[in-house]
Design an enzyme around this catalytic site. Structure first.
Site: not given
Length: 399
Positions: A85, A208-209, A334, A338
């Site tokens: 990431c 969770c993103s 968030k 992402h």
């Protein structure tokens, strides 16, 4: 440790970022063209002015050809990099070092990911052989282990830790609701967040993103050339990437209340930048809030709160948009989303806007107005106990 760094030798003179989200009608090339064109337009450049390119992506292309094809680049180096990431930050780090070394005069760092077309709800799984010690659990399950570990170590009861996680998600959705580029542009009440369907452990859906498509790009040049392209360059103060030994899953000493790689990369970047007291000197931070407990722990790892007191600072509003040290004013992973390869450069894009005074008024942070001129990005790749960590410090003025 502290590397010598490239303090004030490189400056960002142009940036671009697409909206993050579910772009079913757009391909990887479309996203790359939009972000890079925006970066070149902001710097008053064309493709002919860029000497070399670095592209960060995990699963949206296997070589630099993905970028050269999209932009019709012919006869110039295009390097594809991948570091989980932190791939976008890796492209930025390499571009900066190339300019600082004198190898090139101008470089572009680009990040992109097209996740929504994979048919997989979450990050694209890797198929790399391991030694058998790597956990086979999901990312939410692995990061959920932070919650009981932190609560036990610092004496936070279940209701209090739930309130802390809820407030982090609430803050980032509040910020994202004021960001037209964010994937989720709607405020969510604390009650809704707290009662959301469970995903893993104490983590609910709002902890969770987002999984999204998107791209971001930055153009860097030598600092002495920066004012040729913009009257408000952003100067690179420190860059640090740390890869851990990946022993967390088998090390009995690892307790899931810290990311040692983040601690080391922050210390290194601060030393390069000359930052002595990050809580007092930093105007804002963009951190890797892949899950709400990650942001909580990072407040301590990055030196924004004392050990064991990060949860109290969250509840006190220290990291809110109008707080002492705003964290993720753009909504973070968030709410912004992402797309793996783009996230690190998206973080830098928010620093670019805020330090230049160009963020929309409704989410412009007060700390810049109070005279702070430095911003931090933190980008994580991997999982607790087994990750890479990138930290940058950038500023609106040279030292």
């Amino acid at each position: 440790m502290a590397s010598r760094g490239i303090r004030d030798r490189v400056a960002i003179v142009g940036m671009g970022c697409t909206q993050f989200g579910e772009h079913w009608d757009r391909g990887t090339e479309d996203l790359l063209i939009e972000s890079t064109n925006a970066a070149m337009e902001s710097a008053g450049m064309t493709r002919d002015d860029i000497d070399a390119y670095w592209l960060g992506t995990q699963k949206s292309g296997m070589s630099g050809l993905i970028l050269s094809k999209a932009l019709r680049i012919d006869g110039k180096p295009v390097t594809r990099v991948e570091n989980y990431c932190a791939s976008g930050s890796e492209s930025f780090r390499n571009a900066c070092y190339a300019v600082a070394s004198g190898a090139v005069d101008t470089a572009m760092a680009v990040g992109v990911e097209k996740l929504k077309d994979t048919g997989f709800s979450g990050l694209v799984p890797a198929s790399i052989p391991t030694d058998g010690t790597t956990p086979s659990t999901t990312a939410p399950a692995l990061f959920s282990l932070i919650v009981p570990a932190y609560a036990k170590r610092y004496g936070v009861d279940e209701a209090e830790i739930k309130e802390v996680l809820t407030r982090i998600a609430w803050k980032n959705h509040y910020n994202g609701a004021r960001n037209t580029r964010a994937q989720f542009r709607k405020e969510v009440s604390k009650e809704t967040i707290a009662k959301a369907s469970p995903i893993a452990g104490m983590l609910g859906i709002f902890d969770c993103s987002g999984v999204s498509d998107g791209s971001a790009a930055a153009i860097v040049v030598r600092a002495e050339d920066a004012y040729k392209y913009t009257d408000k360059p952003i100067f690179v103060k420190g860059l640090s990437l740390i890869a851990g030994a990946a022993r967390g899953s088998i090390d009995p000493e690892y307790d899931f209340t810290t990311f040692p790689e983040a601690v080391k990369s922050a210390a290194d970047a601060y030393a390069q930048a000359g930052v002595k007291d990050p809580r007092a000197e930093i105007a804002m931070a963009e951190v890797h809030d892949c899950f709400t407990p990650t942001e909580l722990v990072l407040m301590e790892d990055l030196g924004f709160a004392e050990r064991g007191f990060g949860w109290k600072e969250v509840l006190a509003g220290t990291f809110d948009l109008d707080g002492e040290l705003p964290v993720n004013p753009d909504g973070g992973l968030k709410a912004f989303g992402h797309p793996i390869g783009a996230s690190g450069l998206r973080m830098m894009f928010e620093c670019w806007l805020q330090l230049r005074g160009e963020a929309p008024e409704e989410r412009r942070i007060a700390s810049v107005g109070r005279g702070r001129k430095l911003a931090v990005t933190h980008n994580l790749g991997g999982q607790p106990g087994e990750c890479v960590s990138f930290v940058s410090v950038v500023g609106s003025e040279p030292s």
